[in-house]
Scaffold this active site. Structure first.
Site, PDB file in Angstrom:
ATOM      1  N   ARG A   6     -31.823  44.553  15.134  1.00 36.96           N
ATOM      2  CA  ARG A   6     -31.538  45.415  13.979  1.00 36.96           C
ATOM      3  C   ARG A   6     -30.433  46.435  14.285  1.00 36.96           C
ATOM      4  NH1 ARG A   6     -37.534  46.599  11.362  1.00 36.96           N
ATOM      5  NH2 ARG A   6     -37.359  45.030   9.696  1.00 36.96           N
TER       6      ARG A   6
ATOM      7  N   GLY B 229     -39.648  39.634  11.765  1.00 40.16           N
ATOM      8  CA  GLY B 229     -39.343  40.024  13.145  1.00 40.16           C
ATOM      9  C   GLY B 229     -39.750  38.975  14.164  1.00 40.16           C
TER      10      GLY B 229
ATOM     11  N   LYS C 121     -51.577  35.275   8.461  1.00 41.18           N
ATOM     12  CA  LYS C 121     -52.371  35.564   7.271  1.00 41.18           C
ATOM     13  C   LYS C 121     -51.804  34.987   5.984  1.00 41.18           C
ATOM     14  CE  LYS C 121     -54.316  39.991   8.749  1.00 41.18           C
ATOM     15  NZ  LYS C 121     -54.172  41.422   8.472  1.00 41.18           N
TER      16      LYS C 121
ATOM     17  N   GLY D 220     -41.033  42.427   5.476  1.00 42.58           N
ATOM     18  CA  GLY D 220     -41.679  42.690   4.191  1.00 42.58           C
ATOM     19  C   GLY D 220     -40.697  42.782   3.032  1.00 42.58           C
TER      20      GLY D 220
HETATM   21  C1  3PG Z   1     -40.214  46.733   8.842  1.00 45.46           C
HETATM   22  O1  3PG Z   1     -40.173  46.728  10.078  1.00 45.46           O
HETATM   23  O2  3PG Z   1     -40.782  45.850   8.178  1.00 45.46           O
HETATM   24  C2  3PG Z   1     -39.508  47.817   8.096  1.00 45.46           C
HETATM   25  O3  3PG Z   1     -38.779  48.612   8.981  1.00 45.46           O
HETATM   26  C3  3PG Z   1     -40.456  48.612   7.263  1.00 45.46           C
HETATM   27  O4  3PG Z   1     -41.402  49.270   8.062  1.00 45.46           O
HETATM   28  P1  3PG Z   1     -42.769  49.763   7.395  1.00 45.46           P
HETATM   29  O5  3PG Z   1     -43.539  48.537   7.040  1.00 45.46           O
HETATM   30  O6  3PG Z   1     -43.434  50.618   8.428  1.00 45.46           O
HETATM   31  O7  3PG Z   1     -42.397  50.539   6.154  1.00 45.46           O
END
Ligand code: 3PG
Ligand code: MG
Length: 378
Positions: free
Chosen positions: A37, A333, A182, A356
């Site tokens: 990132r 990730g 999940k 997400g």
């Molecule tokens: C992630 O790693 O999915 C984003 O940086 C968002 O992080 P968060 O789910 O803690 O808001």
């Protein structure tokens, strides 16, 4: 999708520019463990400095409750400094100034107006480049953009264009590959994409909930009992035949890195054993379907790829993605980490920095950090 301005021909010379990047990276012992990132965020920052802007960058890191020194962005600033010839300062100084973790601010996640106002103090222009965070309506993602002229940065723009193809009019055959633990994390994506895709390949631990919904016994494998009914509905629905499930599984005697590996047909998973990867026949079948596709989106490992013994399925899919001549995109990730581990990250059309956020885009949902940019479109 909502409209937004990009940096394009905007003259940023002499402007104080605040950039929101997603620098939420894993740390191990206070050092950056995966800099994907950071590398993705840098070109925007370097470009702005090159065009004469005074650049400050902010991001969250982890989910601290208040101030937590183990989640400081200082190691990220140090790491960023090593990746560029520019001077990178932490909290002050440098050609790029990295602010401290925005989640140390009490009003960040509640989008408190005073917190957003504090962030835009002295700022002439806000550049939203944190694709991985635009699904959060926080002070640093939405609050700031409500207060000062805001644009989409090049990384955000590239992500929206690349992933947007999978909810638009993708080249066909169009295949989606989903894995991970999940079903509950992916159910909305499956529901939104199933009518659009030509086939959806399901692996990872979530496949066991699908197998149970088909009446198959899966031993001690992970199953989300409360999802079985919903999954049964999808399988029996109008697009159910597009869902491709594993035909064989690599099982272990227990959930352990050194568990003995046995490959069995899905109908023969022994009582007491746990499924830890898709089997080789499934991997070969998935390969064919991926390689012959014109568009493929993949999110979620096929098994416990961190354990060498149960990496085979994820490796099959990764190599098929790399071999595919179509437009390939990978999000999440873990999935991007798997590609990097296998040194295949250079062979994918688009590696997404979003987990997400990418899933919510594919769910067809509005991303608040993007929607807010529309107000600055004349
Ligand atoms: C992630 O790693 O999915 C984003 O940086 C968002 O992080 P968060 O789910 O803690 O808001
Ligand atoms: Mg390729």
């Amino acid at each position: 999708m909502s409209d937004y301005l990009t940096i394009g021909n905007v003259d940023v010379g002499g402007l104080n520019v605040l950039v929101r990047s997603d620098l939420n990276v894993p740390l191990i012992d206070g050092a950056v463990a995966d800099d994907f990132r950071i590398r993705a965020a840098l070109p925007t920052l370097v470009g702005l400095v090159g065009n004469g802007a005074v650049v400050t960058v902010c991001s969250h890191l982890g989910r601290p409750k208040g101030h937590d020194p183990t989640l400081s962005l200082e190691p990220v600033a140090t790491h960023m400094s090593a990746l560029t010839d520019l001077e990178v300062g932490f909290r002050q100084g440098g050609q790029i100034t990295v602010l401290e973790n925005t989640r140390f601010l009490a009003g960040e996640t509640s989008k408190d107006p005073a917190t957003a106002q504090w962030l835009v103090e002295g700022v002439d222009l806000f550049v939203q480049d944190a694709f991985g965070s635009v699904h959060r309506a926080h002070a640093s993602t939405v609050g700031v953009a409500e207060r000062v002229k805001s644009l989409a940065g090049p990384l955000l723009d590239a992500e929206l264009k690349a992933l947007g193809r999978f909810v638009g009019d993708p080249d066909r055959p169009y295949t989606v590959v989903l894995g991970g633990a999940k079903v509950s994390d992916k159910l909305a994506v499956i529901e939104n994409l199933l009518p659009l895709v030509d086939r959806m390949l399901i692996g990872g631990a979530m496949c066991f909930t699908f197998l149970v919904a088909r009446g198959i016994e899966v031993g001690e494998s992970l199953v989300q009992d409360d999802m079985v009914e919903a999954v049964r509905g999808l399988l029996g629905g109008p697009h159910g035949r597009k869902i491709i499930l594993p035909v064989d599984i690599a099982t272990g005697s227990r959930f352990s890195e050194d568990a003995e590996r046995h490959v069995v047909a899905v109908s023969e998973i022994p009582e007491g054993s746990v499924g830890l990867d898709i089997g080789p026949e499934t991997g070969a079948g998935f390969w064919e379907l991926i390689d012959s596709s014109a568009s493929v989106f993949w999110n979620g490992p096929m098994g416990v790829f961190e354990w060498e013994r149960f990496r085979n399925g994820t490796e099959h899919v990764a190599r098929a993605m790399a071999a595919c001549d179509g437009f390939t995109a990978v999000g999440g990730g873990d999935t991007v980490a798997a590609l990097r581990l296998l040194d295949l990250d250079g062979s994918i059309s688009h590696l997404s920095t979003g987990g997400g956020a990418g899933l919510q885009l594919l769910e067809g949902r509005v991303l608040p950090g993007v929607a807010v940019l529309e107000r600055w479109v004349p």
